[in-house]
Motif scaffolding. Structure first.
Motif, PDB file in Angstrom:
ATOM      1  N   ALA A   1     -13.140 -48.129  -8.054  1.00  0.00           N
ATOM      2  CA  ALA A   1     -14.385 -47.921  -7.317  1.00  0.00           C
ATOM      3  C   ALA A   1     -15.063 -49.267  -7.087  1.00  0.00           C
ATOM      4  O   ALA A   1     -14.818 -50.225  -7.819  1.00  0.00           O
ATOM      5  CB  ALA A   1     -15.319 -46.981  -8.080  1.00  0.00           C
TER       6      ALA A   1
ATOM      7  N   TYR B   1     -17.279 -47.169  -2.652  1.00  0.00           N
ATOM      8  CA  TYR B   1     -15.885 -46.963  -2.263  1.00  0.00           C
ATOM      9  C   TYR B   1     -15.129 -46.429  -3.478  1.00  0.00           C
ATOM     10  O   TYR B   1     -15.389 -46.846  -4.599  1.00  0.00           O
ATOM     11  CB  TYR B   1     -15.259 -48.271  -1.797  1.00  0.00           C
ATOM     12  N   TYR B   2     -14.183 -45.522  -3.221  1.00  0.00           N
ATOM     13  CA  TYR B   2     -13.442 -44.910  -4.309  1.00  0.00           C
ATOM     14  C   TYR B   2     -11.964 -44.781  -3.976  1.00  0.00           C
ATOM     15  O   TYR B   2     -11.596 -44.549  -2.826  1.00  0.00           O
ATOM     16  CB  TYR B   2     -13.995 -43.512  -4.621  1.00  0.00           C
TER      17      TYR B   2
ATOM     18  N   ASP C   1      -8.672 -42.581  -3.937  1.00  0.00           N
ATOM     19  CA  ASP C   1      -8.520 -41.149  -3.698  1.00  0.00           C
ATOM     20  C   ASP C   1      -8.354 -40.378  -5.005  1.00  0.00           C
ATOM     21  O   ASP C   1      -8.797 -39.231  -5.124  1.00  0.00           O
ATOM     22  CB  ASP C   1      -7.309 -40.902  -2.798  1.00  0.00           C
TER      23      ASP C   1
ATOM     24  N   LYS D   1     -11.958 -39.825  -6.429  1.00  0.00           N
ATOM     25  CA  LYS D   1     -13.024 -39.360  -5.546  1.00  0.00           C
ATOM     26  C   LYS D   1     -13.468 -37.960  -5.944  1.00  0.00           C
ATOM     27  O   LYS D   1     -12.646 -37.074  -6.167  1.00  0.00           O
ATOM     28  CB  LYS D   1     -12.516 -39.381  -4.100  1.00  0.00           C
ATOM     29  N   GLY D   2     -14.774 -37.793  -6.049  1.00  0.00           N
ATOM     30  CA  GLY D   2     -15.320 -36.501  -6.440  1.00  0.00           C
ATOM     31  C   GLY D   2     -15.484 -36.336  -7.941  1.00  0.00           C
ATOM     32  O   GLY D   2     -16.152 -35.407  -8.395  1.00  0.00           O
TER      33      GLY D   2
ATOM     34  N   THR E   1     -18.339 -41.770 -10.287  1.00  0.00           N
ATOM     35  CA  THR E   1     -19.461 -42.281  -9.507  1.00  0.00           C
ATOM     36  C   THR E   1     -19.807 -43.688  -9.984  1.00  0.00           C
ATOM     37  O   THR E   1     -20.034 -43.894 -11.184  1.00  0.00           O
ATOM     38  CB  THR E   1     -20.693 -41.382  -9.643  1.00  0.00           C
TER      39      THR E   1
END
Length: 126
Positions: A49, A59-60, A62, A65-66, A69
């Motif tokens: 990230a 930016y993360y 894949d 992601k979700g 944070t």
């Protein structure tokens, strides 16, 4: 002397959460975008990230992601990585890194980062 010191790693079970912190000193923190990378045993370092110098963009990878944070507190010279719903495949040494402000920004490219921390171990058991 620039120092990036990570903390917050540990051993948790799958589904648990951790919050990593990276405290920076010796640099003008607000002038750097910050990133988190990780390296698992036998694997190459990978991007996790990143957050721009002013916190305006994140930016993360894949794979996180979700669940993860990234955030920063420029008043405290600290960047954070909140990691939720951890999986065994998240097991790695996590590094924070500082990216000097530049007109062109490549947040996923580790070679563009100027300073690195020593890392903190995150182990997720199944």
């Amino acid at each position: 002397q620039v120092q990036l010191v990570e903390s917050g790693g540990g051993l948790v079970q799958a589904g648990d959460f951790l919050r990593l912190s990276c405290a920076a000193s010796g640099l003008t923190f607000s002038g750097y975008s910050m990133g988190w990378f990780r390296q698992a045993p036998g694997k190459e370092r990978e991007f996790v990230a990143a957050i721009k110098w002013n916190g305006g963009s994140t930016y993360y990878a894949d794979s996180v992601k979700g669940r993860f944070t990234i955030s920063r507190d420029n008043a405290k010279n600290t960047v954070y990585l909140q990691m939720n719903s951890l999986k065994p495949e998240d097991t790695a040494v996590y590094y924070c890194a500082a990216y000097l402000y530049s007109r062109y920004y490549y947040p996923t490219e580790g070679t563009k980062y100027t300073y690195w921390g020593q890392g903190t171990q995150v182990t997720v058991s199944s």
